[in-house]
Design a protein around this motif. Structure first.
Motif, PDB file in Angstrom:
ATOM      1  N   GLU A  76     -24.296  -2.981  15.763  1.00  0.00           N
ATOM      2  CA  GLU A  76     -23.099  -2.175  16.009  1.00  0.00           C
ATOM      3  C   GLU A  76     -23.451  -0.882  16.723  1.00  0.00           C
ATOM      4  OE1 GLU A  76     -20.025  -3.193  12.385  1.00  0.00           O
ATOM      5  OE2 GLU A  76     -21.775  -1.969  11.927  1.00  0.00           O
ATOM      6  N   VAL A  77     -24.556  -0.266  16.313  1.00  0.00           N
ATOM      7  CA  VAL A  77     -24.986   0.984  16.937  1.00  0.00           C
ATOM      8  C   VAL A  77     -25.404   0.737  18.385  1.00  0.00           C
ATOM      9  CG1 VAL A  77     -26.724   2.827  16.903  1.00  0.00           C
ATOM     10  CG2 VAL A  77     -25.665   2.067  14.780  1.00  0.00           C
ATOM     11  N   ALA A  78     -26.175  -0.326  18.613  1.00  0.00           N
ATOM     12  CA  ALA A  78     -26.615  -0.660  19.966  1.00  0.00           C
ATOM     13  C   ALA A  78     -25.421  -0.914  20.884  1.00  0.00           C
ATOM     14  CB  ALA A  78     -27.532  -1.880  19.938  1.00  0.00           C
ATOM     15  N   GLN A  79     -24.442  -1.670  20.387  1.00  0.00           N
ATOM     16  CA  GLN A  79     -23.264  -1.977  21.191  1.00  0.00           C
ATOM     17  C   GLN A  79     -22.434  -0.721  21.463  1.00  0.00           C
ATOM     18  OE1 GLN A  79     -21.455  -5.111  18.836  1.00  0.00           O
ATOM     19  NE2 GLN A  79     -22.379  -6.708  20.110  1.00  0.00           N
ATOM     20  N   GLN A  80     -22.270   0.131  20.446  1.00  0.00           N
ATOM     21  CA  GLN A  80     -21.484   1.344  20.626  1.00  0.00           C
ATOM     22  C   GLN A  80     -22.156   2.295  21.612  1.00  0.00           C
ATOM     23  OE1 GLN A  80     -18.309   1.923  19.259  1.00  0.00           O
ATOM     24  NE2 GLN A  80     -18.472   3.438  20.915  1.00  0.00           N
ATOM     25  N   LEU A  81     -23.491   2.396  21.516  1.00  0.00           N
ATOM     26  CA  LEU A  81     -24.219   3.270  22.431  1.00  0.00           C
ATOM     27  C   LEU A  81     -24.096   2.774  23.873  1.00  0.00           C
ATOM     28  CD1 LEU A  81     -25.972   5.759  22.727  1.00  0.00           C
ATOM     29  CD2 LEU A  81     -27.981   4.348  22.219  1.00  0.00           C
ATOM     30  N   ALA A  82     -24.213   1.460  24.062  1.00  0.00           N
ATOM     31  CA  ALA A  82     -24.062   0.885  25.400  1.00  0.00           C
ATOM     32  C   ALA A  82     -22.660   1.134  25.942  1.00  0.00           C
ATOM     33  CB  ALA A  82     -24.363  -0.610  25.363  1.00  0.00           C
ATOM     34  N   ILE A  83     -21.637   0.993  25.100  1.00  0.00           N
ATOM     35  CA  ILE A  83     -20.258   1.254  25.513  1.00  0.00           C
ATOM     36  C   ILE A  83     -20.092   2.717  25.919  1.00  0.00           C
ATOM     37  CG2 ILE A  83     -17.877   1.451  24.668  1.00  0.00           C
ATOM     38  CD1 ILE A  83     -18.453  -1.058  22.958  1.00  0.00           C
ATOM     39  N   ASN A  84     -20.642   3.629  25.104  1.00  0.00           N
ATOM     40  CA  ASN A  84     -20.532   5.059  25.399  1.00  0.00           C
ATOM     41  C   ASN A  84     -21.243   5.421  26.704  1.00  0.00           C
ATOM     42  OD1 ASN A  84     -19.137   5.309  23.003  1.00  0.00           O
ATOM     43  ND2 ASN A  84     -20.840   6.216  21.873  1.00  0.00           N
ATOM     44  N   MET A  85     -22.319   4.678  27.002  1.00  0.00           N
ATOM     45  CA  MET A  85     -23.042   4.898  28.251  1.00  0.00           C
ATOM     46  C   MET A  85     -22.387   4.178  29.427  1.00  0.00           C
ATOM     47  SD  MET A  85     -27.026   4.546  27.022  1.00  0.00           S
ATOM     48  CE  MET A  85     -27.791   5.762  25.945  1.00  0.00           C
ATOM     49  N   GLU A  86     -21.298   3.425  29.124  1.00  0.00           N
ATOM     50  CA  GLU A  86     -20.554   2.642  30.120  1.00  0.00           C
ATOM     51  C   GLU A  86     -21.434   1.553  30.731  1.00  0.00           C
ATOM     52  OE1 GLU A  86     -18.222   5.054  32.839  1.00  0.00           O
ATOM     53  OE2 GLU A  86     -18.187   6.694  31.385  1.00  0.00           O
ATOM     54  N   LEU A  87     -22.186   0.872  29.852  1.00  0.00           N
ATOM     55  CA  LEU A  87     -23.060  -0.224  30.265  1.00  0.00           C
ATOM     56  C   LEU A  87     -22.552  -1.538  29.683  1.00  0.00           C
ATOM     57  CD1 LEU A  87     -26.510   1.504  29.580  1.00  0.00           C
ATOM     58  CD2 LEU A  87     -25.201   1.481  31.708  1.00  0.00           C
ATOM     59  N   SER A  88     -23.087  -2.644  30.177  1.00  0.00           N
ATOM     60  CA  SER A  88     -22.733  -3.959  29.644  1.00  0.00           C
ATOM     61  C   SER A  88     -23.201  -4.075  28.201  1.00  0.00           C
ATOM     62  CB  SER A  88     -23.396  -5.063  30.478  1.00  0.00           C
ATOM     63  OG  SER A  88     -23.034  -4.969  31.836  1.00  0.00           O
ATOM     64  N   LEU A  89     -22.465  -4.868  27.414  1.00  0.00           N
ATOM     65  CA  LEU A  89     -22.846  -5.066  26.017  1.00  0.00           C
ATOM     66  C   LEU A  89     -24.189  -5.807  25.928  1.00  0.00           C
ATOM     67  CD1 LEU A  89     -19.556  -6.058  24.175  1.00  0.00           C
ATOM     68  CD2 LEU A  89     -20.853  -3.937  23.936  1.00  0.00           C
ATOM     69  N   PRO A  90     -25.115  -5.328  25.102  1.00  0.00           N
ATOM     70  CA  PRO A  90     -26.411  -6.008  24.965  1.00  0.00           C
ATOM     71  C   PRO A  90     -26.273  -7.329  24.224  1.00  0.00           C
ATOM     72  CG  PRO A  90     -26.255  -4.176  23.413  1.00  0.00           C
ATOM     73  CD  PRO A  90     -25.037  -4.093  24.298  1.00  0.00           C
ATOM     74  N   GLN A  91     -27.067  -8.299  24.657  1.00  0.00           N
ATOM     75  CA  GLN A  91     -27.093  -9.625  24.039  1.00  0.00           C
ATOM     76  C   GLN A  91     -28.492  -9.916  23.514  1.00  0.00           C
ATOM     77  OE1 GLN A  91     -24.209 -11.338  23.872  1.00  0.00           O
ATOM     78  NE2 GLN A  91     -23.172  -9.727  25.049  1.00  0.00           N
ATOM     79  N   VAL A  92     -28.574 -10.824  22.536  1.00  0.00           N
ATOM     80  CA  VAL A  92     -29.875 -11.194  21.972  1.00  0.00           C
ATOM     81  C   VAL A  92     -30.714 -11.898  23.028  1.00  0.00           C
ATOM     82  CG1 VAL A  92     -31.086 -12.570  20.247  1.00  0.00           C
ATOM     83  CG2 VAL A  92     -29.000 -11.385  19.625  1.00  0.00           C
ATOM     84  N   VAL A  93     -31.946 -11.443  23.228  1.00  0.00           N
ATOM     85  CA  VAL A  93     -32.860 -12.087  24.178  1.00  0.00           C
ATOM     86  C   VAL A  93     -34.130 -12.572  23.486  1.00  0.00           C
ATOM     87  CG1 VAL A  93     -32.035 -10.807  26.181  1.00  0.00           C
ATOM     88  CG2 VAL A  93     -33.899  -9.858  24.821  1.00  0.00           C
ATOM     89  N   SER A  94     -34.360 -12.110  22.274  1.00  0.00           N
ATOM     90  CA  SER A  94     -35.572 -12.519  21.560  1.00  0.00           C
ATOM     91  C   SER A  94     -35.319 -12.446  20.064  1.00  0.00           C
ATOM     92  CB  SER A  94     -36.747 -11.600  21.926  1.00  0.00           C
ATOM     93  OG  SER A  94     -37.864 -11.868  21.101  1.00  0.00           O
ATOM     94  N   ASN A  95     -35.831 -13.410  19.352  1.00  0.00           N
ATOM     95  CA  ASN A  95     -35.693 -13.412  17.896  1.00  0.00           C
ATOM     96  C   ASN A  95     -36.980 -13.941  17.280  1.00  0.00           C
ATOM     97  OD1 ASN A  95     -34.657 -13.136  15.379  1.00  0.00           O
ATOM     98  ND2 ASN A  95     -33.204 -14.836  15.515  1.00  0.00           N
ATOM     99  N   THR A  96     -38.114 -13.422  17.769  1.00  0.00           N
ATOM    100  CA  THR A  96     -39.422 -13.861  17.264  1.00  0.00           C
ATOM    101  C   THR A  96     -39.892 -12.865  16.203  1.00  0.00           C
ATOM    102  OG1 THR A  96     -40.445 -12.740  19.157  1.00  0.00           O
ATOM    103  CG2 THR A  96     -40.032 -15.089  19.359  1.00  0.00           C
ATOM    104  N   ASP A  97     -40.799 -11.976  16.564  1.00  0.00           N
ATOM    105  CA  ASP A  97     -41.261 -10.971  15.606  1.00  0.00           C
ATOM    106  C   ASP A  97     -40.162  -9.962  15.293  1.00  0.00           C
ATOM    107  OD1 ASP A  97     -43.727 -12.184  15.583  1.00  0.00           O
ATOM    108  OD2 ASP A  97     -44.574 -10.863  17.111  1.00  0.00           O
TER     109      ASP A  97
END
Length: 252
Positions: A76-97
């Motif tokens: 939620e924080v990552a998405q809100q920060l990206a929105i406030n920066m007027e950037l695309s919503l971040p998506q999961v790219v890795s789920n290893t470590d």
């Protein structure tokens, strides 16, 4: 009488919301104004334009840690920060470590990479990178830098930034002579003293203490504020100049 009380309640609620919004606006405005006084990136770009013959590549990077106070999830924080920066919503790219979220946004031709890595339930690590390749994008780049820095400030994140400019000089001279030219031109803009040096067959790099820049990066038993590098490109037969502060974080 009942209707009058309800009207008063509504008016008080509207007034309270207005006060909150004004407060948020003032906080944002104050953060933006404090950033405008920082001319270091603008100066770096101007120095680069003086030194290179090819289009100037500019990279600005923020890196910092965010600590969870239990109010929102890291996503939620990552998405809100990206929105406030007027950037695309971040998506999961890795789920290893570690779970990692990322987005890539083009803003007026400037590539913005938003990277958010979840270290634990309590901590995440953020990297935001801006990359520009055209002198005409300078105004947009400075505006974008201010916007992102403002949002980082409002989040109270412990984030540091660095920047570098890079381009080639066409005249065929040694890397040592090119470095001498770089330092001579920089000396017309600021005072600095060399604290570190690296050299191999194709590359020469110097690091400096430059108090005017006020980065104060600790390296060994001294501080660093600025780094330059000259690398000979055998394919093009040109020397590539890179200037960064407090250190260069891109390939020479």
């Amino acid at each position: 009488m009942y209707i009058k009380r309800e009207i008063i309640k509504v008016l008080l609620l509207v007034f309270s919301i207005g006060v909150i919004l004004i407060g948020l606006g003032l906080n944002t405005s104050e953060a933006q104004e404090s950033n405008k006084g920082d001319k270091r990136l603008e100066s770096l770009i101007e120095w680069g334009k003086e030194l290179v013959d090819t289009p100037l590549k500019v990279v600005v990077k923020w890196q910092g840690e965010w600590s969870n106070e239990g109010k929102k999830s890291t996503l939620e924080v990552a998405q809100q920060l990206a929105i406030n920066m007027e950037l695309s919503l971040p998506q999961v790219v890795s789920n290893t470590d570690h779970v990692t979220y990322r987005s890539i946004t083009s803003v007026n031709g400037i590539t913005v990479i938003f990277h958010w890595q979840v270290l634990s339930e309590e901590k995440s690590y953020m990297i935001v990178t801006l990359e520009s390749h055209e002198a005409s994008q300078q105004s947009s780049l400075l505006h974008l830098q201010n916007r992102i820095q403002t949002q980082i400030n409002l989040m109270n994140m412990k984030a540091e930034w660095n920047a570098s400019v890079q381009g080639n000089v066409i005249e065929g001279q040694s890397i040592a002579n090119t470095m001498a030219d770089v330092e001579t031109k920089l000396q017309s803009h600021l005072e600095f003293s060399q604290v570190e040096s690296y050299q191999d067959e194709m590359t020469l790099s110097h690091s400096y203490r430059a108090p005017m820049l006020n980065f104060n990066l600790v390296s060994g038993d001294h501080y660093m504020d600025l780094q330059t590098a000259v690398h000979h490109d055998e394919i093009l037969g040109e020397n590539r100049i890179t200037i960064g502060f407090p250190i260069i974080t891109v390939e020479f």
